[in-house]
Design a protein around this motif. Sequence first.
Motif, PDB file in Angstrom:
ATOM      1  N   HIS A   1      -9.345   0.385  -1.346  1.00 46.51           N
ATOM      2  CA  HIS A   1      -9.640  -0.832  -2.111  1.00 46.51           C
ATOM      3  C   HIS A   1      -9.354  -2.089  -1.294  1.00 46.51           C
ATOM      4  O   HIS A   1      -9.913  -3.151  -1.568  1.00 46.51           O
ATOM      5  CB  HIS A   1      -8.840  -0.845  -3.414  1.00 46.51           C
ATOM      6  N   SER A   2      -8.491  -1.975  -0.304  1.00 46.01           N
ATOM      7  CA  SER A   2      -8.160  -3.118   0.547  1.00 46.01           C
ATOM      8  C   SER A   2      -9.287  -3.468   1.497  1.00 46.01           C
ATOM      9  O   SER A   2      -9.290  -4.546   2.087  1.00 46.01           O
ATOM     10  CB  SER A   2      -6.890  -2.820   1.345  1.00 46.01           C
TER      11      SER A   2
ATOM     12  N   VAL B   1       0.818  -1.208   0.000  1.00 47.20           N
ATOM     13  CA  VAL B   1       0.000   0.000   0.000  1.00 47.20           C
ATOM     14  C   VAL B   1       0.850   1.256   0.000  1.00 47.20           C
ATOM     15  O   VAL B   1       0.313   2.349  -0.074  1.00 47.20           O
ATOM     16  CB  VAL B   1      -1.021   0.036   1.172  1.00 47.20           C
TER      17      VAL B   1
ATOM     18  N   SER C   1      -4.696   6.359  -1.671  1.00 50.80           N
ATOM     19  CA  SER C   1      -5.509   5.947  -2.815  1.00 50.80           C
ATOM     20  C   SER C   1      -5.653   4.429  -2.891  1.00 50.80           C
ATOM     21  O   SER C   1      -6.646   3.924  -3.405  1.00 50.80           O
ATOM     22  CB  SER C   1      -4.934   6.493  -4.124  1.00 50.80           C
ATOM     23  N   ALA C   2      -4.696   3.673  -2.351  1.00 45.64           N
ATOM     24  CA  ALA C   2      -4.742   2.211  -2.434  1.00 45.64           C
ATOM     25  C   ALA C   2      -5.536   1.570  -1.297  1.00 45.64           C
ATOM     26  O   ALA C   2      -6.249   0.590  -1.512  1.00 45.64           O
ATOM     27  CB  ALA C   2      -3.318   1.649  -2.430  1.00 45.64           C
TER      28      ALA C   2
END
Length: 113
Positions: free
Chosen positions: A42-43, A30, A38-39
């Motif tokens: 989504h996790s 990440v 930004s990542a």
Amino acid sequence: YSWPAAGPAAAAAPGQRLTLRRPDDWHLHVRDGAGMRSAVPHSGLFGRAIVMPNLQPPVTTAHLAQEYRDRILTAMPGGGGFRPLMTLYLTDDTPAEEVGRAAQAGGGGLQPY
């Protein structure tokens, strides 16, 4: 997540469907800063993730892993029950005591580089 894909065109024979209600991610990068922000959202699809420690500088201590975990959880919108499993950046110089401290803090995975 379901296999085969859900929908009328993907009808599975009885007993032939696999549903993962909250899968784990076993190798998650990440990063940090804006890239992490930004990542990480989504996790949230995952229940847990093994977080890789190769930042600049790398995550080499239990203290750095805890700080990184806190930043990840802060970036997760609404919390969502996501649990980052922290790892340390393993080198030839990583002391055994540091591995023990990381394990006591709820992490303890090691990623050799």
